[in-house]
Design a protein around this motif. Structure first.
Motif, PDB file in Angstrom:
ATOM      1  N   ARG A  30     -28.598 -64.367 -32.726  1.00 21.45           N
ATOM      2  CA  ARG A  30     -27.994 -64.972 -33.715  1.00 21.45           C
ATOM      3  C   ARG A  30     -27.555 -63.913 -34.961  1.00 21.45           C
ATOM      4  O   ARG A  30     -26.930 -64.527 -35.787  1.00 21.45           O
ATOM      5  CB  ARG A  30     -29.287 -65.702 -34.364  1.00 21.45           C
ATOM      6  N   ASP A  31     -28.098 -62.788 -34.651  1.00 26.35           N
ATOM      7  CA  ASP A  31     -27.904 -61.611 -35.866  1.00 26.35           C
ATOM      8  C   ASP A  31     -26.411 -61.323 -35.467  1.00 26.35           C
ATOM      9  O   ASP A  31     -25.642 -61.144 -36.707  1.00 26.35           O
ATOM     10  CB  ASP A  31     -28.804 -60.428 -35.396  1.00 26.35           C
ATOM     11  N   LEU A  32     -25.642 -61.427 -34.296  1.00 23.10           N
ATOM     12  CA  LEU A  32     -24.283 -60.982 -34.032  1.00 23.10           C
ATOM     13  C   LEU A  32     -23.590 -62.175 -34.817  1.00 23.10           C
ATOM     14  O   LEU A  32     -22.608 -61.924 -35.247  1.00 23.10           O
ATOM     15  CB  LEU A  32     -23.950 -60.726 -32.580  1.00 23.10           C
ATOM     16  N   THR A  33     -23.982 -63.394 -34.574  1.00 26.05           N
ATOM     17  CA  THR A  33     -23.150 -64.566 -34.898  1.00 26.05           C
ATOM     18  C   THR A  33     -23.439 -64.544 -36.624  1.00 26.05           C
ATOM     19  O   THR A  33     -22.189 -64.555 -37.313  1.00 26.05           O
ATOM     20  CB  THR A  33     -23.745 -65.991 -34.631  1.00 26.05           C
ATOM     21  N   GLU A  34     -24.363 -64.069 -37.090  1.00 25.08           N
ATOM     22  CA  GLU A  34     -24.364 -63.893 -38.677  1.00 25.08           C
ATOM     23  C   GLU A  34     -23.420 -62.901 -39.069  1.00 25.08           C
ATOM     24  O   GLU A  34     -22.719 -62.862 -40.265  1.00 25.08           O
ATOM     25  CB  GLU A  34     -25.952 -63.797 -39.025  1.00 25.08           C
ATOM     26  N   LEU A  35     -23.453 -61.786 -38.413  1.00 26.53           N
ATOM     27  CA  LEU A  35     -22.541 -60.673 -38.723  1.00 26.53           C
ATOM     28  C   LEU A  35     -21.128 -61.171 -38.813  1.00 26.53           C
ATOM     29  O   LEU A  35     -20.207 -60.740 -39.642  1.00 26.53           O
ATOM     30  CB  LEU A  35     -22.733 -59.386 -37.958  1.00 26.53           C
ATOM     31  N   ALA A  36     -20.674 -62.066 -37.593  1.00 28.03           N
ATOM     32  CA  ALA A  36     -19.369 -62.529 -37.555  1.00 28.03           C
ATOM     33  C   ALA A  36     -19.180 -63.518 -38.780  1.00 28.03           C
ATOM     34  O   ALA A  36     -18.070 -63.089 -39.327  1.00 28.03           O
ATOM     35  CB  ALA A  36     -19.172 -63.045 -36.222  1.00 28.03           C
ATOM     36  N   VAL A  37     -20.026 -64.176 -39.065  1.00 22.30           N
ATOM     37  CA  VAL A  37     -19.845 -65.135 -40.020  1.00 22.30           C
ATOM     38  C   VAL A  37     -19.713 -64.366 -41.446  1.00 22.30           C
ATOM     39  O   VAL A  37     -18.763 -64.750 -42.333  1.00 22.30           O
ATOM     40  CB  VAL A  37     -21.007 -66.042 -40.179  1.00 22.30           C
ATOM     41  N   GLY A  38     -20.525 -63.314 -41.599  1.00 17.78           N
ATOM     42  CA  GLY A  38     -20.514 -62.639 -42.838  1.00 17.78           C
ATOM     43  C   GLY A  38     -18.985 -62.152 -43.087  1.00 17.78           C
ATOM     44  O   GLY A  38     -18.777 -61.808 -44.133  1.00 17.78           O
ATOM     45  N   LEU A  39     -18.576 -61.550 -41.800  1.00 13.83           N
ATOM     46  CA  LEU A  39     -17.067 -61.040 -42.022  1.00 13.83           C
ATOM     47  C   LEU A  39     -16.088 -62.166 -42.851  1.00 13.83           C
ATOM     48  O   LEU A  39     -15.342 -61.565 -43.526  1.00 13.83           O
ATOM     49  CB  LEU A  39     -16.312 -60.733 -40.721  1.00 13.83           C
ATOM     50  N   LEU A  40     -16.379 -63.392 -42.554  1.00 10.29           N
ATOM     51  CA  LEU A  40     -15.541 -64.342 -43.280  1.00 10.29           C
ATOM     52  C   LEU A  40     -15.845 -64.506 -44.863  1.00 10.29           C
ATOM     53  O   LEU A  40     -15.288 -65.125 -45.778  1.00 10.29           O
ATOM     54  CB  LEU A  40     -15.841 -65.643 -42.504  1.00 10.29           C
ATOM     55  N   ARG A  41     -17.209 -64.156 -45.283  1.00 10.81           N
ATOM     56  CA  ARG A  41     -17.735 -64.495 -46.799  1.00 10.81           C
ATOM     57  C   ARG A  41     -17.556 -62.948 -47.444  1.00 10.81           C
ATOM     58  O   ARG A  41     -18.084 -62.979 -48.623  1.00 10.81           O
ATOM     59  CB  ARG A  41     -18.921 -64.876 -46.609  1.00 10.81           C
ATOM     60  N   GLY A  42     -17.138 -61.976 -46.944  1.00 10.32           N
ATOM     61  CA  GLY A  42     -17.252 -60.591 -47.574  1.00 10.32           C
ATOM     62  C   GLY A  42     -15.900 -60.502 -48.426  1.00 10.32           C
ATOM     63  O   GLY A  42     -14.890 -61.202 -48.824  1.00 10.32           O
ATOM     64  N   ARG A  43     -15.605 -59.132 -48.040  1.00 12.22           N
ATOM     65  CA  ARG A  43     -14.368 -58.474 -48.856  1.00 12.22           C
ATOM     66  C   ARG A  43     -13.068 -59.503 -48.338  1.00 12.22           C
ATOM     67  O   ARG A  43     -13.192 -59.388 -47.237  1.00 12.22           O
ATOM     68  CB  ARG A  43     -14.159 -57.053 -48.441  1.00 12.22           C
ATOM     69  N   GLY A  44     -12.339 -59.576 -49.068  1.00 12.82           N
ATOM     70  CA  GLY A  44     -11.149 -60.483 -48.842  1.00 12.82           C
ATOM     71  C   GLY A  44     -11.440 -61.675 -48.127  1.00 12.82           C
ATOM     72  O   GLY A  44     -10.617 -62.114 -46.876  1.00 12.82           O
ATOM     73  N   SER A  45     -12.142 -62.322 -48.508  1.00 15.58           N
ATOM     74  CA  SER A  45     -12.637 -63.642 -47.956  1.00 15.58           C
ATOM     75  C   SER A  45     -11.651 -64.670 -47.777  1.00 15.58           C
ATOM     76  O   SER A  45     -11.940 -65.652 -46.899  1.00 15.58           O
ATOM     77  CB  SER A  45     -14.163 -64.367 -48.336  1.00 15.58           C
ATOM     78  N   GLY A  46     -10.450 -64.782 -48.583  1.00 14.02           N
ATOM     79  CA  GLY A  46      -9.679 -65.475 -48.388  1.00 14.02           C
ATOM     80  C   GLY A  46      -8.697 -65.471 -47.262  1.00 14.02           C
ATOM     81  O   GLY A  46      -7.570 -66.052 -46.875  1.00 14.02           O
ATOM     82  N   SER A  47      -8.642 -64.079 -46.550  1.00 11.59           N
ATOM     83  CA  SER A  47      -7.834 -63.677 -45.581  1.00 11.59           C
ATOM     84  C   SER A  47      -8.290 -63.971 -44.257  1.00 11.59           C
ATOM     85  O   SER A  47      -9.465 -64.007 -43.954  1.00 11.59           O
ATOM     86  CB  SER A  47      -7.270 -62.385 -45.906  1.00 11.59           C
ATOM     87  N   ARG A  48      -7.423 -64.008 -43.457  1.00 15.10           N
ATOM     88  CA  ARG A  48      -7.777 -64.127 -41.757  1.00 15.10           C
ATOM     89  C   ARG A  48      -8.405 -62.780 -41.565  1.00 15.10           C
ATOM     90  O   ARG A  48      -7.780 -61.657 -41.932  1.00 15.10           O
ATOM     91  CB  ARG A  48      -6.577 -64.439 -41.004  1.00 15.10           C
ATOM     92  N   VAL A  49      -9.509 -62.839 -40.631  1.00 11.98           N
ATOM     93  CA  VAL A  49     -10.186 -61.521 -40.051  1.00 11.98           C
ATOM     94  C   VAL A  49     -10.214 -61.444 -38.781  1.00 11.98           C
ATOM     95  O   VAL A  49     -10.142 -62.355 -37.984  1.00 11.98           O
ATOM     96  CB  VAL A  49     -11.721 -61.600 -40.749  1.00 11.98           C
TER      97      VAL A  49
END
Length: 250
Positions: A30-49
């Motif tokens: 679950r930690d890895l999933t949270e890290l992956a989801v966090g990429l969508l909510r961090g810097r430049g969250s409006g862009s595709r990651v």
């Protein structure tokens, strides 16, 4: 280790290796999933990651990539994440035979690496059209077109392949398009047993399969290990459940 256990540790940032004391062990998928989801909510969250996974053959990259895609879609909604495997850019057997490289299948020279980089670049730039992604089919022993799909709704693309951390051209161009690059690690004995079973399941007699592991898969793996410190995180997966349709050569 059971099927739901995943051990990870933080590795060096791409700029250089980190001291062992700065590494933090993680032991829950679950930690890895949270890290992956966090990429969508961090810097430049409006862009595709784009998140990259790399590591030696049979480390478990494709299994982890599919797991993360499924979990991110469960958390963030349908099509929130998509899968883009480097294995889809294997040269066909016809081209390998033309080049005299059939015995080296899986080595860096047996991929359309520039085509892979071009697709990654399109994924970062094109948010308005469906983007079709190739894969590799073990039963056919050939790449196949359009097995996966990146839609305009896709916010996270998870790509995986052996050579994403390589310093040789054109892999740094691919690395520059990734938000993060995780190194998927596994014991050599575990990987080699997986590879042996894989080759035998593909119809190779055991002596031939063992020769392929020692003469081709092993040197490819050693090459990949040499670029491990270029990755932003080291992930040591256990046996995640194999999802239906997982037929790449990772």
């Amino acid at each position: 280790m059971d099927d739901d256990t995943l051990n990870t540790e933080t590795a060096a940032p791409p700029a250089g290796p980190a001291a062992d004391g700065h590494r933090k062990a993680l032991d829950d998928p679950r930690d890895l999933t949270e890290l992956a989801v966090g990429l969508l909510r961090g810097r430049g969250s409006g862009s595709r990651v784009i998140l990259g996974l790399t590591g030696p053959p049979a480390a478990g990259k494709s299994t982890l990539a599919r797991h993360l895609v499924a979990e991110v879609c469960r958390s963030e909604g349908p099509d929130a994440a998509a899968y883009l495997p480097l294995d889809g850019f294997h040269l066909s057997n016809t081209q390998l035979d033309r080049l005299g490289l059939r015995a080296r299948k899986g080595a860096p020279s047996t991929f359309d690496s520039h085509g892979y980089v071009a697709l990654l670049r399109r994924v970062t730039e094109d948010r308005f059209h469906d983007i079709y992604v190739p894969d590799f089919d073990r039963e056919l022993d050939e790449p196949v077109a359009a097995r996966h799909l990146v839609t305009p709704r896709t916010r996270l693309v998870i790509t995986e392949g052996n050579y994403l951390s390589s310093a040789e051209t054109p892999w740094p161009e691919a690395r520059a398009l990734l938000r993060e690059l995780w190194y998927v690690d596994a014991e050599d004995t575990v990987r080699e047993e997986r590879l042996l079973r894989r080759h035998m399941a593909g119809g190779q007699p055991e002596p031939e399969a063992r020769h392929r592991v020692s003469s081709n898969d092993h040197p490819n793996g050693e090459y990949v290990k040499g670029a491990r410190e270029a990755c932003s995180r080291i992930v040591r997966p256990g046996c995640l459940p194999q999802r239906p349709g997982a037929r790449s050569v990772d």
